[in-house]
Design an enzyme around this catalytic site. Structure first.
Site, PDB file in Angstrom:
ATOM      1  N   TYR A  69      39.871  73.202  11.714  1.00  0.00           N
ATOM      2  CA  TYR A  69      39.831  71.840  12.246  1.00  0.00           C
ATOM      3  C   TYR A  69      40.768  71.789  13.443  1.00  0.00           C
ATOM      4  CZ  TYR A  69      37.618  70.316   7.849  1.00  0.00           C
ATOM      5  OH  TYR A  69      36.781  70.149   6.781  1.00  0.00           O
ATOM      6  N   PHE A 217      31.654  63.616   3.751  1.00  0.00           N
ATOM      7  CA  PHE A 217      30.706  62.760   4.484  1.00  0.00           C
ATOM      8  C   PHE A 217      30.280  61.551   3.645  1.00  0.00           C
ATOM      9  CE2 PHE A 217      29.063  66.667   7.082  1.00  0.00           C
ATOM     10  CZ  PHE A 217      30.186  66.617   7.892  1.00  0.00           C
ATOM     11  N   GLY A 221      27.871  59.655   6.012  1.00  0.00           N
ATOM     12  CA  GLY A 221      26.470  59.650   5.588  1.00  0.00           C
ATOM     13  C   GLY A 221      25.612  60.497   6.500  1.00  0.00           C
TER      14      GLY A 221
HETATM   15  N1  LIG Z   1      33.645  71.371   2.738  1.00  0.00           N
HETATM   16  C1  LIG Z   1      33.049  71.099   3.852  1.00  0.00           C
HETATM   17  O1  LIG Z   1      32.135  71.806   4.287  1.00  0.00           O
HETATM   18  C2  LIG Z   1      33.439  69.871   4.636  1.00  0.00           C
HETATM   19  C3  LIG Z   1      32.620  69.427   5.684  1.00  0.00           C
HETATM   20  C4  LIG Z   1      33.011  68.304   6.366  1.00  0.00           C
HETATM   21  C5  LIG Z   1      34.183  67.614   6.034  1.00  0.00           C
HETATM   22  N2  LIG Z   1      34.979  68.070   5.022  1.00  0.00           N
HETATM   23  C6  LIG Z   1      36.209  67.364   4.619  1.00  0.00           C
HETATM   24  O2  LIG Z   1      35.820  66.082   4.129  1.00  0.00           O
HETATM   25  C7  LIG Z   1      36.556  65.055   4.795  1.00  0.00           C
HETATM   26  C8  LIG Z   1      35.689  63.813   4.866  1.00  0.00           C
HETATM   27  O3  LIG Z   1      34.629  64.048   5.748  1.00  0.00           O
HETATM   28  P1  LIG Z   1      34.560  63.310   7.177  1.00  0.00           P
HETATM   29  O4  LIG Z   1      35.919  63.044   7.666  1.00  0.00           O
HETATM   30  O5  LIG Z   1      33.702  64.069   8.070  1.00  0.00           O
HETATM   31  O6  LIG Z   1      33.636  62.097   6.830  1.00  0.00           O
HETATM   32  P2  LIG Z   1      33.827  60.658   6.220  1.00  0.00           P
HETATM   33  O7  LIG Z   1      35.140  60.413   5.641  1.00  0.00           O
HETATM   34  O8  LIG Z   1      32.615  60.472   5.431  1.00  0.00           O
HETATM   35  O9  LIG Z   1      33.667  59.804   7.541  1.00  0.00           O
HETATM   36  C9  LIG Z   1      34.440  59.996   8.687  1.00  0.00           C
HETATM   37  C10 LIG Z   1      33.803  59.194   9.780  1.00  0.00           C
HETATM   38  O10 LIG Z   1      33.809  57.818   9.425  1.00  0.00           O
HETATM   39  C11 LIG Z   1      34.694  57.090  10.285  1.00  0.00           C
HETATM   40  N3  LIG Z   1      35.456  56.207   9.411  1.00  0.00           N
HETATM   41  C12 LIG Z   1      36.421  56.558   8.512  1.00  0.00           C
HETATM   42  N4  LIG Z   1      36.864  55.455   7.872  1.00  0.00           N
HETATM   43  C13 LIG Z   1      36.165  54.407   8.356  1.00  0.00           C
HETATM   44  C14 LIG Z   1      36.192  53.025   8.097  1.00  0.00           C
HETATM   45  N5  LIG Z   1      37.008  52.484   7.188  1.00  0.00           N
HETATM   46  N6  LIG Z   1      35.342  52.226   8.808  1.00  0.00           N
HETATM   47  C15 LIG Z   1      34.500  52.750   9.711  1.00  0.00           C
HETATM   48  N7  LIG Z   1      34.431  54.064  10.011  1.00  0.00           N
HETATM   49  C16 LIG Z   1      35.265  54.878   9.342  1.00  0.00           C
HETATM   50  C17 LIG Z   1      35.521  58.126  11.003  1.00  0.00           C
HETATM   51  O11 LIG Z   1      35.840  57.713  12.307  1.00  0.00           O
HETATM   52  P3  LIG Z   1      37.354  57.236  12.698  1.00  0.00           P
HETATM   53  O12 LIG Z   1      38.171  58.472  12.837  1.00  0.00           O
HETATM   54  O13 LIG Z   1      37.132  56.509  13.954  1.00  0.00           O
HETATM   55  O14 LIG Z   1      37.820  56.364  11.575  1.00  0.00           O
HETATM   56  C18 LIG Z   1      34.542  59.297  11.081  1.00  0.00           C
HETATM   57  O15 LIG Z   1      33.585  59.091  12.104  1.00  0.00           O
HETATM   58  C19 LIG Z   1      36.902  65.684   6.151  1.00  0.00           C
HETATM   59  O16 LIG Z   1      37.938  65.016   6.816  1.00  0.00           O
HETATM   60  C20 LIG Z   1      37.204  67.106   5.746  1.00  0.00           C
HETATM   61  O17 LIG Z   1      38.546  67.202   5.277  1.00  0.00           O
HETATM   62  C21 LIG Z   1      34.595  69.181   4.313  1.00  0.00           C
END
Ligand SMILES: NC(=O)c1ccc[n+]([C@@H]2O[C@H](COP(=O)([O-])OP(=O)(O)OC[C@H]3O[C@@H](n4cnc5c(N)ncnc54)[C@H](OP(=O)(O)O)[C@@H]3O)[C@@H](O)[C@H]2O)c1
Length: 306
Positions: A69, A217, A221
């Site tokens: 990351y 995600f 989503g």
């Molecule tokens: N194992 C794997 O293959 C894998 C893959 C992907 C991710 N991950 C892990 O899973 C974690 C979660 O996934 P993610 O960060 O991609 O997705 P997420 O938490 O589902 O969503 C993040 C997205 O939503 C926005 N967001 C977050 N809180 C919000 C809120 N309260 N209102 C509106 N928008 C909001 C963020 O933008 P802003 O920054 O603008 O808030 C970003 O665009 C990652 O951080 C990572 O540590 C693991």
């Protein structure tokens, strides 16, 4: 209560290999810039550090990260180290190995089992630790994970890693790993509209065996790595209106409602979103809410699970 006064303990806790963590954690992937990974504008360093410190203030004690990351100017692990070291005693930092990116940010091909020690050591250096609390083998589409997981199990025996997890797996991969070493956590893509039968089975198996299930995600989503959009269907909007909350909070609460083994790791670089996400742990969806959301979000199985 206003979101700002709700702390992570509102969602309850889960035991990961003897460590008690809040069910609302934090994903570090969004700390490094405006778009996933190398593309986009690097984040403001002070803002990302403030988000991490505020997460701890709000009681978050489970942070998910990875050495891969990073954006042109920011590294999630370096930000975590700078913001939080010396680390609170109760903080669990989980990292993932398997995928890797070269200096220019391009993805490399999947790591060989013998490369994984280097991946673990890179995380240790960046985080400034001499052991890692939890390391996931992030499967890179290989049919069998036995050799890779076996290499991580050796690092666990050597004391570099306390606990092991698997990510992007099917139930058969979990069983394969468990034949080699204990697995305390499974991390897969999961959320409203992304709950295909194989993932549901994993969720059930994790619940039965006391293994954490950590969805990624959950907010983003369909946006996936590109991030959340502002497009939400009527079911999510209606439930959000009924509770006076946001669609993101509804999506998080839906995942938490799927079982006590579900640990959320919402990712954000935005201080306001952090507060909202922690507050989502206090949101209790009703049976009617869940029926309405489930009816509008059948997973047809046509979407890839990752
Ligand atoms: N194992 C794997 O293959 C894998 C893959 C992907 C991710 N991950 C892990 O899973 C974690 C979660 O996934 P993610 O960060 O991609 O997705 P997420 O938490 O589902 O969503 C993040 C997205 O939503 C926005 N967001 C977050 N809180 C919000 C809120 N309260 N209102 C509106 N928008 C909001 C963020 O933008 P802003 O920054 O603008 O808030 C970003 O665009 C990652 O951080 C990572 O540590 C693991």
């Amino acid at each position: 209560m206003t979101p700002a006064t709700i702390t992570a303990d509102a969602a309850g806790t889960w035991d990961i290999g003897g460590l008690t963590v809040g069910r609302i954690g934090f994903g570090a992937m969004r700390l490094t810039g405006s778009a996933a990974f190398h593309l986009g504008t690097p984040s403001d360093r002070g803002r990302s550090i403030a988000v991490l410190r505020e997460a701890i203030e709000l009681g978050v004690n489970h942070i998910d990260t990875a050495a891969f990351y990073f954006s042109a100017l920011r590294s999630a692990n370096e930000l975590i180290n700078s913001a939080l070291s010396p680390y609170p005693e109760d903080l669990l930092i989980a990292t993932k190995v398997g995928p890797f990116r070269d200096w220019s940010g391009e993805w490399g091909t999947s790591a060989r089992p013998e490369d994984l020690r280097g991946h673990v050591e890179e995380n240790l250096r960046q985080l400034g630790r001499d052991h890692l609390d939890l390391v996931y083998l992030r499967r890179m589409r290989q049919d069998s994970i036995a050799e890779h997981f076996g290499a991580l199990a050796e690092l666990r025996t050597a004391g570099l890693v306390r606990h092991l997890g698997v990510s992007d797996v099917e139930p058969r991969h979990l069983a394969e790993a468990q034949a080699i070493a204990p697995v305390v956590s499974v991390q897969n893509r999961y959320g409203l509209g992304h709950h295909a039968p194989r993932t549901e089975e994993l969720l059930r198996v994790c619940g039965e065996q006391g293994i954490a299930f950590v969805p990624f995600f959950a907010i983003a989503g369909d946006g996936g790595a590109q991030g959340a959009t502002t497009a939400h269907d009527e079911a999510v909007l209606a439930v959000a209106r009924a509770h006076g909350t946001t669609p993101a909070a509804v999506r998080l609460a839906w995942t938490l409602a799927q079982g006590p083994q579900v640990l959320a790791i919402p990712g954000t670089g935005n201080p306001g979103h952090l507060t909202e996400n922690v507050a989502a742990g206090a949101l209790r969806l009703t049976t009617e809410d869940l029926h309405r959301l489930n009816a509008a979000h059948h997973d047809t199985g046509t979407q890839p699970e990752n």
